[in-house]
Design a protein around this motif. Sequence first.
Motif, PDB file in Angstrom:
ATOM      1  N   PHE A 419       0.641  -1.563   0.415  1.00  0.00           N
ATOM      2  CA  PHE A 419      -0.069   0.041  -0.297  1.00  0.00           C
ATOM      3  C   PHE A 419       0.318   1.643   0.209  1.00  0.00           C
ATOM      4  N   SER A 420       0.452   1.966  -0.202  1.00  0.00           N
ATOM      5  CA  SER A 420       1.034   3.279  -0.250  1.00  0.00           C
ATOM      6  C   SER A 420       0.032   4.633  -0.375  1.00  0.00           C
ATOM      7  N   GLY A 421       0.470   5.506   0.374  1.00  0.00           N
ATOM      8  CA  GLY A 421      -0.172   7.505   0.843  1.00  0.00           C
ATOM      9  C   GLY A 421      -0.669   7.322   2.143  1.00  0.00           C
ATOM     10  N   ARG A 422      -1.511   7.555   2.506  1.00  0.00           N
ATOM     11  CA  ARG A 422      -2.241   7.325   4.254  1.00  0.00           C
ATOM     12  C   ARG A 422      -3.757   6.723   4.143  1.00  0.00           C
ATOM     13  N   TYR A 423      -3.995   6.639   5.332  1.00  0.00           N
ATOM     14  CA  TYR A 423      -5.226   5.844   5.443  1.00  0.00           C
ATOM     15  C   TYR A 423      -6.011   6.611   6.599  1.00  0.00           C
ATOM     16  N   TRP A 424      -7.320   6.343   6.736  1.00  0.00           N
ATOM     17  CA  TRP A 424      -8.379   6.757   7.244  1.00  0.00           C
ATOM     18  C   TRP A 424      -8.709   5.786   9.030  1.00  0.00           C
ATOM     19  N   LYS A 425      -8.405   5.723   9.884  1.00  0.00           N
ATOM     20  CA  LYS A 425      -9.003   4.672  10.794  1.00  0.00           C
ATOM     21  C   LYS A 425     -10.920   5.157  11.241  1.00  0.00           C
ATOM     22  N   VAL A 426     -10.716   3.867  10.822  1.00  0.00           N
ATOM     23  CA  VAL A 426     -12.571   4.208  10.846  1.00  0.00           C
ATOM     24  C   VAL A 426     -13.149   3.232  12.122  1.00  0.00           C
ATOM     25  N   SER A 427     -13.455   3.121  13.412  1.00  0.00           N
ATOM     26  CA  SER A 427     -14.358   2.358  13.672  1.00  0.00           C
ATOM     27  C   SER A 427     -15.282   2.541  13.806  1.00  0.00           C
ATOM     28  N   CYS A 428     -16.229   1.260  13.791  1.00  0.00           N
ATOM     29  CA  CYS A 428     -17.249   0.708  13.888  1.00  0.00           C
ATOM     30  C   CYS A 428     -18.196  -0.387  15.016  1.00  0.00           C
ATOM     31  N   GLU A 429     -19.398  -0.042  15.281  1.00  0.00           N
ATOM     32  CA  GLU A 429     -19.990  -0.736  16.724  1.00  0.00           C
ATOM     33  C   GLU A 429     -21.010  -1.612  15.247  1.00  0.00           C
ATOM     34  N   THR A 430     -21.371  -2.927  15.445  1.00  0.00           N
ATOM     35  CA  THR A 430     -22.245  -3.144  14.644  1.00  0.00           C
ATOM     36  C   THR A 430     -23.606  -3.603  15.294  1.00  0.00           C
ATOM     37  N   GLN A 431     -24.578  -3.179  15.570  1.00  0.00           N
ATOM     38  CA  GLN A 431     -26.104  -4.109  15.740  1.00  0.00           C
ATOM     39  C   GLN A 431     -26.814  -5.073  15.241  1.00  0.00           C
ATOM     40  N   SER A 432     -26.775  -6.470  15.550  1.00  0.00           N
ATOM     41  CA  SER A 432     -27.746  -7.211  14.946  1.00  0.00           C
ATOM     42  C   SER A 432     -28.654  -8.078  15.532  1.00  0.00           C
TER      43      SER A 432
END
Length: 473
Positions: A419-432
């Motif tokens: 990979f190259s460049g930057r990444y955004w860190k995304v935190s998720c909470e999922t309900q089912s």
Amino acid sequence: MKTGMLLLPALLAVAVSAQATDYPEIQGKKIISNTVNPLLMMRVNDRISALNQLVFSDGQHINRWDGFDCTTNKAVKLYWEMLDDKEEVIRRFYGDSYDRYAEPKSQSALDDIAKNLCQSPRLKNPEWVYIEKKSKYDTPILLDTASVLRVNELLIAKIGFEYSEITFDPPYDAPYDLKLEIHAYDCQTQHDKVMAGLDITPEGYVSDSLTGKPAERRADTFVNTPATDAAFKQLCAMSTPTAFKGEGVYVPSTKKKRVSTLLGPMLPDFTNNAPQWMAQFPLPADLEKQAVQIVNPWATPRFKKLTWDMQWGDNEVVPMQLDVQPNGLMLLLENYKMFKAQRLTLGNLGQFKGGTSMSYAPTVVKQLQTNLRFPLHQGQTFTFDTVSSKSNKDDKNTVINRRCEVTGSDDARQISSAFSGRYWKVSCETQSDSGTIKETRAWLSDLNVFIPLTEWEKGKEVPVKMTNVAVTR
């Protein structure tokens, strides 16, 4: 060396016992009985199939079909199944494939047995004669004169039904072009019992079977034609049943058979992440338009294919393949060896369609509510809620609610040197309906795709390891 017919099953039973617990599901269990029925050892097209029935100390029953190629003197695994106390199938495995037919798999541990079986003068290829050239089932009905056996008043005979096309049987998509029935006919009472019904592949191996109690429960589905009943009576009256002529010798066509257009394979072919099966089940037009508008133009994928090996927690490594579709959505293939899962996603985040290699139809999302917008930025929050319609009247709609936040950024090369460049860190909470899980994803700005950083495992978030990453732009 020629081996007696009664000794052959014993040799095979001993050999199988020595390596029967190789499977994880039965490792550590003690075998208390192991039986190979000589009547269920058969040779077709120089391929021998044999059923080994094992019982373990905990009461577990296993039926295991092994194959032997007499053109090479090599052994193969056909399939095996776990049974309950009524001999109903709990699970079936074709090699490493769960609940789905797969090609026979080599098993060198039984190669020595293959030579003995193939040299046996009592295991012959069928010598078919017509009972009827065209029956009410629109197929010829055949009798194998090479295997007819008379024991006092009991007549054992193999009846064959030859098909002009290669057909696939549900639920495993097991292919066959010949069906065999093994009959036990009482010449005195004229009572006929079908001991086994077998599907035979064009190569000559058993691909599916009905034996024991299941065959007894299905007894009323085995109905002889008048000509078949007449043939049994004639065989009983003959001093040499193997001399039965019927309506003449059956000579099979040398023309290669095609796969049936009506009864071909129904389970999906996910080879190379093929999109054709999933395309048969379209998304609602407004939902697909909504998804495509979210992706384009700010998150249009900047690659064609992404592959990697993924591992989280103590799980085995899972090969993954992500292919960009013409509309900008992505098709993900997860290879769990025993089965495969395919998912149509938005950026590899939320699933719109998902099915497995054992499914006859995927789960399809009917509603999407989201405020996800690209490009992402620090502190951004978004929801991604989906509703999948029930597959039958007894099921509930599947509702999945996802809440996510962009919590930071970093160098994408920390995840993989591919990979190259930057990444955004995304935190998720999922309900089912299954509960609440937490996960973390990385949005790779250089490729415009989410890839997993953490997954939920045994009630906690665990890091994901990505190896063998390859990007095709």
